[in-house]
Design a protein around this motif. Structure first.
Motif, short mmCIF file in Angstrom:
data_model
loop_
_atom_site.label_atom_id
_atom_site.label_comp_id
_atom_site.label_asym_id
_atom_site.label_seq_id
_atom_site.Cartn_x
_atom_site.Cartn_y
_atom_site.Cartn_z
N LEU A 1 -40.91 -10.22 -5.32
CA LEU A 1 -40.40 -11.46 -4.65
C LEU A 1 -38.97 -11.75 -4.68
O LEU A 1 -38.45 -12.25 -3.63
CB LEU A 1 -41.18 -12.64 -5.62
CG LEU A 1 -41.12 -13.79 -5.33
CD1 LEU A 1 -41.66 -14.10 -3.73
CD2 LEU A 1 -42.18 -14.53 -6.20
N LEU A 2 -38.15 -11.42 -5.63
CA LEU A 2 -36.82 -11.71 -5.90
C LEU A 2 -36.16 -10.77 -4.74
O LEU A 2 -35.13 -11.20 -4.15
CB LEU A 2 -36.30 -11.28 -7.25
CG LEU A 2 -36.74 -12.28 -8.30
CD1 LEU A 2 -36.41 -11.70 -9.74
CD2 LEU A 2 -36.05 -13.61 -8.03
N ALA A 3 -36.74 -9.63 -4.51
CA ALA A 3 -35.88 -8.78 -3.39
C ALA A 3 -36.08 -9.13 -2.10
O ALA A 3 -35.36 -9.14 -1.19
CB ALA A 3 -36.52 -7.28 -3.59
N LEU A 4 -37.43 -9.91 -1.83
CA LEU A 4 -37.82 -10.25 -0.28
C LEU A 4 -37.64 -11.59 -0.03
O LEU A 4 -37.37 -11.98 0.97
CB LEU A 4 -39.17 -9.61 -0.10
CG LEU A 4 -39.36 -8.22 -0.22
CD1 LEU A 4 -41.10 -7.97 0.09
CD2 LEU A 4 -38.64 -7.64 1.11
N SER A 5 -38.06 -12.46 -1.22
CA SER A 5 -37.70 -14.01 -0.68
C SER A 5 -36.91 -14.44 -1.95
O SER A 5 -37.56 -15.58 -2.43
CB SER A 5 -39.29 -14.45 -0.63
OG SER A 5 -39.31 -15.68 0.04
N PRO A 6 -35.95 -14.30 -2.24
CA PRO A 6 -35.04 -14.85 -3.27
C PRO A 6 -34.88 -16.31 -3.26
O PRO A 6 -34.66 -17.08 -4.16
CB PRO A 6 -33.82 -14.00 -3.25
CG PRO A 6 -33.48 -13.61 -1.95
CD PRO A 6 -35.03 -13.33 -1.40
N HIS A 7 -34.58 -16.91 -2.06
CA HIS A 7 -34.35 -18.21 -1.71
C HIS A 7 -35.62 -19.08 -2.00
O HIS A 7 -35.29 -20.32 -2.40
CB HIS A 7 -33.93 -18.29 -0.19
CG HIS A 7 -32.28 -17.90 0.15
ND1 HIS A 7 -31.39 -18.37 -0.32
CD2 HIS A 7 -32.11 -16.68 0.74
CE1 HIS A 7 -30.47 -17.83 -0.04
NE2 HIS A 7 -30.72 -16.70 0.64
N ALA B 1 -27.93 -11.58 -5.68
CA ALA B 1 -26.70 -11.77 -5.71
C ALA B 1 -26.20 -12.32 -4.39
O ALA B 1 -25.30 -13.00 -4.16
CB ALA B 1 -25.73 -10.62 -6.12
N ALA B 2 -26.55 -11.70 -3.43
CA ALA B 2 -26.50 -12.13 -1.87
C ALA B 2 -27.08 -13.43 -1.60
O ALA B 2 -26.44 -14.35 -0.97
CB ALA B 2 -27.24 -10.93 -1.18
N ALA B 3 -28.14 -13.77 -2.06
CA ALA B 3 -28.81 -14.89 -2.12
C ALA B 3 -27.86 -16.21 -2.68
O ALA B 3 -27.47 -17.29 -1.93
CB ALA B 3 -29.98 -15.07 -2.52
N ARG C 1 -25.53 -19.77 -1.00
CA ARG C 1 -26.27 -21.35 -1.32
C ARG C 1 -24.98 -21.90 -1.93
O ARG C 1 -24.10 -21.50 -2.56
CB ARG C 1 -27.40 -20.91 -2.16
CG ARG C 1 -28.42 -20.26 -1.73
CD ARG C 1 -29.44 -19.81 -2.69
NE ARG C 1 -29.96 -21.32 -3.20
CZ ARG C 1 -31.36 -21.63 -2.70
NH1 ARG C 1 -31.87 -21.13 -1.85
NH2 ARG C 1 -31.83 -22.94 -3.34
N GLU C 2 -25.20 -23.04 -1.68
CA GLU C 2 -24.55 -24.29 -2.57
C GLU C 2 -25.54 -25.13 -3.21
O GLU C 2 -25.85 -26.11 -2.85
CB GLU C 2 -23.63 -25.19 -1.80
CG GLU C 2 -22.44 -24.25 -1.00
CD GLU C 2 -21.62 -25.23 -0.06
OE1 GLU C 2 -21.68 -26.25 -0.08
OE2 GLU C 2 -20.57 -24.68 0.75
N ASP C 3 -25.85 -24.92 -4.45
CA ASP C 3 -26.81 -25.54 -5.16
C ASP C 3 -26.22 -26.55 -6.11
O ASP C 3 -25.23 -26.83 -6.45
CB ASP C 3 -27.66 -24.29 -6.13
CG ASP C 3 -28.58 -23.39 -5.34
OD1 ASP C 3 -29.27 -24.06 -4.44
OD2 ASP C 3 -28.62 -22.35 -5.74
N ARG C 4 -27.35 -27.56 -6.57
CA ARG C 4 -26.90 -28.73 -7.20
C ARG C 4 -26.74 -28.48 -8.55
O ARG C 4 -25.59 -28.85 -9.16
CB ARG C 4 -28.08 -29.71 -6.95
CG ARG C 4 -28.45 -30.25 -5.69
CD ARG C 4 -29.81 -31.04 -5.65
NE ARG C 4 -29.88 -31.55 -4.51
CZ ARG C 4 -30.12 -33.06 -4.37
NH1 ARG C 4 -30.22 -33.61 -5.28
NH2 ARG C 4 -30.17 -33.48 -3.19
N VAL C 5 -27.16 -27.30 -9.11
CA VAL C 5 -27.12 -26.90 -10.76
C VAL C 5 -26.77 -25.31 -10.54
O VAL C 5 -27.56 -24.61 -9.92
CB VAL C 5 -28.42 -27.13 -11.31
CG1 VAL C 5 -28.16 -26.65 -12.74
CG2 VAL C 5 -28.95 -28.59 -11.29
N PRO C 6 -25.61 -24.93 -11.05
CA PRO C 6 -25.54 -23.73 -11.19
C PRO C 6 -26.28 -22.79 -11.63
O PRO C 6 -27.31 -23.06 -12.56
CB PRO C 6 -24.14 -23.63 -12.17
CG PRO C 6 -23.56 -25.08 -12.08
CD PRO C 6 -24.88 -25.88 -11.87
#
Length: 373
Positions: A85-91, A124-126, A130-135
């Motif tokens: 899941l993390l490899a294919l759909s990290p977002h 790391a690539a994902a 992104r510019e997330d609200r919470v680090p």
């Protein structure tokens, strides 16, 4: 909506496939209430093995001091769904992590994976897109069986010691650095994002779950099936049996109930008919004994004892009476549920592989030695 795509999705691909989180709907404290209510209406439950209602955990951890920990570690050696899941759909996972942080009011999030996880480059690539609200801070956790238990993660993130803390207090009460902490499996977070993107009613009507299938099947790997699919249906999704099968271990390769239970970690292992179930179980119990944290009696003394008893059974010894006395002493007495799972596996193996036990005690070998794939 399928949460596992056929290939890795970058941020643009993720948004085309899954949509964009409607943050405006969940603004402010009222929005947090609506978000948790949507999760409750969807009847979302944890996908790390316990199946606990996610809305209950969100409410328990709600605080201005909260931390959210995404658990992407897989202690069971036959489980690979979280890495996939993390490899294919990290977002999708990261969307769920941000939603969980918003729901509980967290200002800090941590994504935990095992040291050297193959999913690290994708994550790391994902994060770079992104510019997330919470680090989001990514932390690598030692590759130990009990290191991925939620209180072990809390302890590791606080002190660097990846051993379970015990049953009380729970992380929502006092977690990382003493702060209320929500620990959630990465698939649970992906499912949380799906609840928001689809709506709770559509989600409930179409929800799926990820299961790792190994052993004597035609297409071993991670499959996505409708929620509630039986072990037989999971085997069919993996192409069916590649050879005759004598038993199906569902719910964690090392802590499964062989008598037909379907709970716990989402794995299915098809044990070939040509293998010796007794030898398979003996190897599994030896692994569990070696992987214990050795901080309570059931793990320090109990697991090595039942592992030795099963090794004796493999060589034709009369250890069944001793096991009957020892197994009830393990359940419910450990600092975590590690000894409970081992006891469940051992007890069910004595029942399912009774013919193998008798064959070994009669001086023969029931089948060829079992390999653990």
């Amino acid at each position: 909506m399928s949460i596992l795509p056929p290939h890795r999705l970058d941020l643009a691909g993720h948004r085309r496939r899954n949509g964009v989180v409607p943050w405006v709907v969940y603004q402010d404290e009222d929005g947090r209430d609506r978000l948790i209510a949507a999760v409750e209406a969807a009847d979302l439950r944890g996908r790390g093995g316990a199946g606990f209602p996610t809305a209950v955990k969100l409410r328990a951890a709600r605080s201005k001091r909260s931390i959210v920990v995404a658990n992407g570690c897989e202690g069971d050696p036959l489980s690979h769904k979280d890495v996939a899941l993390l490899a294919l759909s990290p977002h999708l996972v990261l969307d769920g992590l941000q939603l969980a942080a918003h729901a509980v009011g967290a200002t800090e999030t941590v994504l935990c994976v095992h040291t050297g996880s193959s999913a690290l480059p994708s994550v790391a690539a994902a994060l770079a897109e992104r510019e997330d609200r919470v680090p989001v801070r990514v932390v690598e956790v030692p590759r130990r069986y009990v290191a991925s238990e939620e209180t072990a993660l809390v302890r590791y993130l606080t002190s660097g010691d990846a051993r379970p803390l015990g049953k009380h207090p729970r992380p929502a009460e006092r977690g990382v650095r003493g702060r209320p902490t929500l620990v959630s499996n990465v698939e649970t977070l992906a499912q949380l994002a799906s609840v928001v993107l689809l709506g709770p009613n559509h989600y409930r009507a179409s929800r799926t779950e990820l299961v790792t299938v190994t052993g004597a099947v035609r297409r071993p790997g991670v499959v996505e099936v409708a929620a509630g699919t039986s072990p037989a249906g999971v085997l069919a999704a993996a192409g069916g049996e590649a050879e005759p099968v004598q038993a199906v271990l569902a719910g964690g390769a090392w802590t499964a109930d062989l008598t037909g239970g379907w709970s716990g970690i989402a794995t299915v292992y098809a044990l070939p008919a040509r293998a010796c179930g007794l030898e398979y179980t003996a190897k599994a119990l030896a692994f569990l004994a070696a992987e214990s944290a050795r901080q309570c009696g059931p793990c320090t003394f109990g697991l090595p004892s039942i592992a030795a008893d099963f090794a004796e059974l493999v060589h034709g010894g009369p250890a069944t009476a001793r096991l009957a006395r020892r197994l009830p002493l393990l359940t419910g007495r450990g600092a975590c549920t590690h000894p409970d799972g081992a006891a469940r596996l051992a007890a069910s193996a004595l029942q399912v592989f009774d013919a193998d036990v008798r064959a070994h005690q009669a001086g023969g070998r029931c089948r060829i030695p079992a390999g653990v794939a």
